[in-house]
Design a protein around this motif. Structure first.
Motif, short mmCIF file in Angstrom:
data_model
loop_
_atom_site.label_atom_id
_atom_site.label_comp_id
_atom_site.label_asym_id
_atom_site.label_seq_id
_atom_site.Cartn_x
_atom_site.Cartn_y
_atom_site.Cartn_z
N ARG A 147 0.81 -1.22 0.00
CA ARG A 147 0.00 0.00 0.00
C ARG A 147 0.84 1.26 0.00
NH1 ARG A 147 -1.57 2.09 4.73
NH2 ARG A 147 -1.50 0.03 5.73
N CYS A 148 1.99 1.22 0.69
CA CYS A 148 2.75 2.44 0.94
C CYS A 148 3.96 2.63 0.02
CB CYS A 148 3.21 2.46 2.39
SG CYS A 148 1.83 2.40 3.57
N ASP B 56 5.80 3.35 -3.17
CA ASP B 56 5.43 3.99 -4.44
C ASP B 56 3.92 4.22 -4.48
OD1 ASP B 56 5.70 5.11 -7.01
OD2 ASP B 56 5.26 3.18 -7.93
N ARG B 57 3.40 4.86 -3.45
CA ARG B 57 1.96 5.09 -3.36
C ARG B 57 1.44 5.94 -4.51
NH1 ARG B 57 -0.53 5.47 2.62
NH2 ARG B 57 -2.69 4.94 2.11
N GLN B 58 2.32 6.73 -5.10
CA GLN B 58 1.92 7.56 -6.25
C GLN B 58 1.72 6.73 -7.51
OE1 GLN B 58 5.59 9.25 -5.05
NE2 GLN B 58 4.87 11.32 -5.46
N GLY B 59 2.19 5.48 -7.50
CA GLY B 59 2.00 4.61 -8.65
C GLY B 59 2.90 4.91 -9.82
N LYS B 60 4.04 5.54 -9.57
CA LYS B 60 4.94 5.91 -10.67
C LYS B 60 5.54 4.69 -11.36
CE LYS B 60 6.42 10.43 -8.88
NZ LYS B 60 7.62 11.24 -8.50
N GLU C 297 12.08 8.48 -9.28
CA GLU C 297 12.12 9.03 -7.93
C GLU C 297 10.71 9.02 -7.35
OE1 GLU C 297 14.11 12.76 -7.65
OE2 GLU C 297 15.93 12.03 -8.64
N THR C 298 10.53 8.21 -6.32
CA THR C 298 9.22 8.07 -5.69
C THR C 298 9.42 8.06 -4.18
OG1 THR C 298 7.22 6.71 -5.64
CG2 THR C 298 9.30 5.54 -5.94
N SER C 299 8.51 7.45 -3.43
CA SER C 299 8.64 7.42 -1.98
C SER C 299 7.73 6.35 -1.39
CB SER C 299 8.29 8.77 -1.36
OG SER C 299 6.93 9.11 -1.61
N GLN D 26 4.92 6.23 1.31
CA GLN D 26 4.02 7.17 1.98
C GLN D 26 3.11 6.39 2.92
OE1 GLN D 26 2.03 9.54 -0.99
NE2 GLN D 26 3.91 10.46 -1.71
N GLU E 274 6.71 10.03 5.27
CA GLU E 274 7.19 9.82 3.90
C GLU E 274 8.70 9.58 3.90
OE1 GLU E 274 6.85 11.74 -0.59
OE2 GLU E 274 5.97 12.79 1.12
#
Length: 223
Positions: free
Chosen positions: A30-31, A33-37, A176-178, A180, A207
């Protein structure tokens, strides 16, 4: 992993926590690369047709990359990881002995399943992946890029050997993602499981910066 399952694959399984600790794996999925990049990038580069997900885990990525024109076949050796509620057709096996004929797939990919650069049978897995992808198809490996907050928490180097992959003929893209998290407590729960309680004081926010390497190779006639 049970002794019988280990024997079935000749001791070639790499133990993974997800099947026995699904609550932690749920946080990771779930967390991370939560942005889904990463998924968006894979969706852009993967072709239509049949595509193999090597080391598919619970099918999280395969489910999201399946489209009306693209069928993802998840390959996973651990029965505890397989999520039968997902609308996927599962295959059981390991990367070193993929149970499909030559030139079966338009592409194959592995997300955080091929990050053991230098282990004795990694080349076996690469040969198998290249074997089942038809000429002109694509092979994709996703791994930690390093140089970020996430990898800095580890006491040892957990980044891919990017030079090694380039020497194997792969091109490289860095995303570059994270991570979260919903709370600092959740971040501490997962990351202390990864890296030990000594990292708890370093985790002050929800984050954590994370860089992902996507290695790609077009399969040639002689691969």
């Amino acid at each position: 992993m049970s002794d019988s399952e280990t024997g079935e694959f000749g001791g070639r399984l790499i133990p993974f926590y997800g099947g026995k600790q699904p609550e932690l794996f749920e946080i990771e999925r779930r967390c991370m690369d939560r942005q889904g990049k990463v998924i968006a990038h894979l969706d852009r580069i993967l072709p239509a047709g049949f595509v193999l997900d090597i080391g598919a885990g619970n099918g999280f990525t395969a489910d999201r990359l399946t489209t009306s024109g693209r069928t993802i076949i998840p390959l996973e050796p651990d029965p505890l990881m397989i999520d039968r509620t997902r609308p996927l057709v599962w295959a059981k096996g390991v990367a070193q002995a993929i149970p499909f004929h030559d030139d079966t797939f338009a592409a194959a990919y592995a997300t955080w399943a091929f990050f053991f650069s230098g282990i004795p049978d990694l080349q076996d897995g690469l040969r198998e992946a290249r074997r089942v992808v038809r000429p002109g198809g694509l092979l994709v490996i996703v791994d930690n890029a390093g140089g970020d907050e996430f990898c800095a928490l580890a006491a040892r180097n957990i980044a891919a050997d990017r030079g090694w992959w380039r020497r194997q003929g792969f091109a490289e893209t860095i995303i570059e993602t994270s991570f979260q998290f919903d709370s600092v407590a959740e971040a501490r729960k997962l990351l202390s499981f990864y890296f030990g309680d000594e990292v708890l004081d370093k985790i002050q926010g929800r984050e954590i910066g994370y860089h992902v390497a996507v290695f790609t190779q077009e399969i040639g006639e002689a691969s």
